[in-house]
Scaffold this motif. Structure first.
Motif, short mmCIF file in Angstrom:
data_model
loop_
_atom_site.label_atom_id
_atom_site.label_comp_id
_atom_site.label_asym_id
_atom_site.label_seq_id
_atom_site.Cartn_x
_atom_site.Cartn_y
_atom_site.Cartn_z
N ASP A 139 72.75 30.10 86.47
CA ASP A 139 73.38 30.65 85.26
C ASP A 139 72.36 31.51 84.49
O ASP A 139 71.40 30.99 83.91
CB ASP A 139 73.86 29.48 84.39
CG ASP A 139 74.58 29.92 83.12
OD1 ASP A 139 74.38 31.07 82.69
OD2 ASP A 139 75.32 29.10 82.56
N GLN A 140 72.58 32.83 84.49
CA GLN A 140 71.64 33.76 83.87
C GLN A 140 71.50 33.53 82.37
O GLN A 140 70.42 33.65 81.81
CB GLN A 140 72.07 35.20 84.14
CG GLN A 140 71.06 36.25 83.72
CD GLN A 140 69.78 36.22 84.55
OE1 GLN A 140 69.83 36.15 85.77
NE2 GLN A 140 68.63 36.25 83.89
N LYS A 141 72.60 33.17 81.73
CA LYS A 141 72.56 32.93 80.28
C LYS A 141 71.67 31.74 79.95
O LYS A 141 70.88 31.77 79.00
CB LYS A 141 73.98 32.70 79.76
CG LYS A 141 74.09 32.66 78.26
CD LYS A 141 75.54 32.55 77.81
CE LYS A 141 75.64 32.49 76.29
NZ LYS A 141 77.05 32.38 75.84
N LYS A 142 71.77 30.70 80.76
CA LYS A 142 70.95 29.50 80.55
C LYS A 142 69.47 29.82 80.80
O LYS A 142 68.59 29.41 80.04
CB LYS A 142 71.42 28.37 81.46
CG LYS A 142 70.88 27.01 81.10
CD LYS A 142 71.60 25.93 81.87
CE LYS A 142 71.19 24.55 81.36
NZ LYS A 142 71.91 23.47 82.06
N ASN A 144 68.01 32.74 80.53
CA ASN A 144 67.53 33.56 79.42
C ASN A 144 67.23 32.73 78.18
O ASN A 144 66.28 33.00 77.44
CB ASN A 144 68.55 34.65 79.08
CG ASN A 144 68.62 35.72 80.15
OD1 ASN A 144 67.70 35.88 80.96
ND2 ASN A 144 69.72 36.46 80.19
N GLY A 145 68.06 31.70 77.94
CA GLY A 145 67.83 30.80 76.81
C GLY A 145 66.52 30.04 76.95
O GLY A 145 65.75 29.92 75.99
N TRP A 146 66.24 29.55 78.16
CA TRP A 146 64.97 28.85 78.40
C TRP A 146 63.78 29.79 78.22
O TRP A 146 62.78 29.42 77.63
CB TRP A 146 64.96 28.28 79.82
CG TRP A 146 65.83 27.09 80.02
CD1 TRP A 146 66.32 26.23 79.06
CD2 TRP A 146 66.33 26.61 81.27
NE1 TRP A 146 67.08 25.26 79.64
CE2 TRP A 146 67.10 25.46 80.99
CE3 TRP A 146 66.21 27.02 82.59
CZ2 TRP A 146 67.74 24.73 81.99
CZ3 TRP A 146 66.84 26.31 83.59
CH2 TRP A 146 67.60 25.17 83.29
#
Length: 198
Positions: A139-142, A144-146
């Motif tokens: 998951d790219q969004k996850k 990026n969040g990390w």
């Protein structure tokens, strides 16, 4: 009733404190995002080792490249921190050390950036750690969040000195835990494949 509410309030404060805690290491140096440039060169690969979880935030996890007989220090990865490691493309074996040692294989393409997680677990005396490969379908969004919550750090003379002073303990963990790891089925061993790079 008042005592219960007071106790509950104290527990919430402690919970928020521990969830929000970021670790730090006196051996590593913070790198401002605007100064961090970890784009791989034509004949390089980069792995970003990050630790977004705060569990065991007071305990450091140390990552090594053990692709040869040398235990080459990648960096000390604290909670909510990340370390970028530039290396040669090809096959590598990485080790994370805490109370235990755990491992991750990697087969890296030139010009690509890869991501790996340092997972903390509860140990007997202090935190244990394992490594996780971030696959190309993650998951790219996850991710990026990390990357956003983890701040860059880099090695200093102090971190290299620490590794030198603890070389025997590090080697003992490598030998003892690698035997156990080698006996695991391949399906239980984390692996970064060439196509997992970005």
């Amino acid at each position: 009733m008042k005592n219960r509410l007071k106790f509950a309030s104290i527990m919430v404060v402690f919970f928020l404190f521990f969830v929000g805690c970021a670790g730090s290491s006196k051996y590593m140096r913070m790198v401002p995002d605007q100064q961090a440039s970890y784009i791989p060169g034509e004949n390089e690969s980069v792995i970003i080792f990050m630790r977004p979880q705060t569990l065991g935030f007071a305990i450091q996890s140390t990552v090594f490249d053990i692709s040869t007989d040398e235990n080459k220090l990648v960096g000390i990865v604290s909670a909510k921190k990340k370390v970028a490691y530039k290396t040669k493309p090809g096959k590598h074996l990485f080790m994370v050390v805490g109370e235990n040692a755990d491992f991750m294989q990697a087969d890296l393409d030139a010009g690509k950036t890869y991501y790996a997680l340092v997972h903390p677990r509860i140990g007997v005396w202090k935190a244990r750690f394992s490594l996780g490969a971030v696959k190309n379908n993650f998951d790219q969004k996850k991710l990026n969040g990390w990357l956003a919550i983890c701040k860059y750090t880099e090695n200093t003379e102090k971190s290299y000195k620490w590794a030198e002073q603890n070389a025997q303990s590090i080697q003992n963990k490598r030998v003892n835990y690698l035997k156990k790891w080698n006996n695991k089925p391949d399906s239980n061993k984390p692996m970064l494949n060439p196509e997992d790079g970005f």
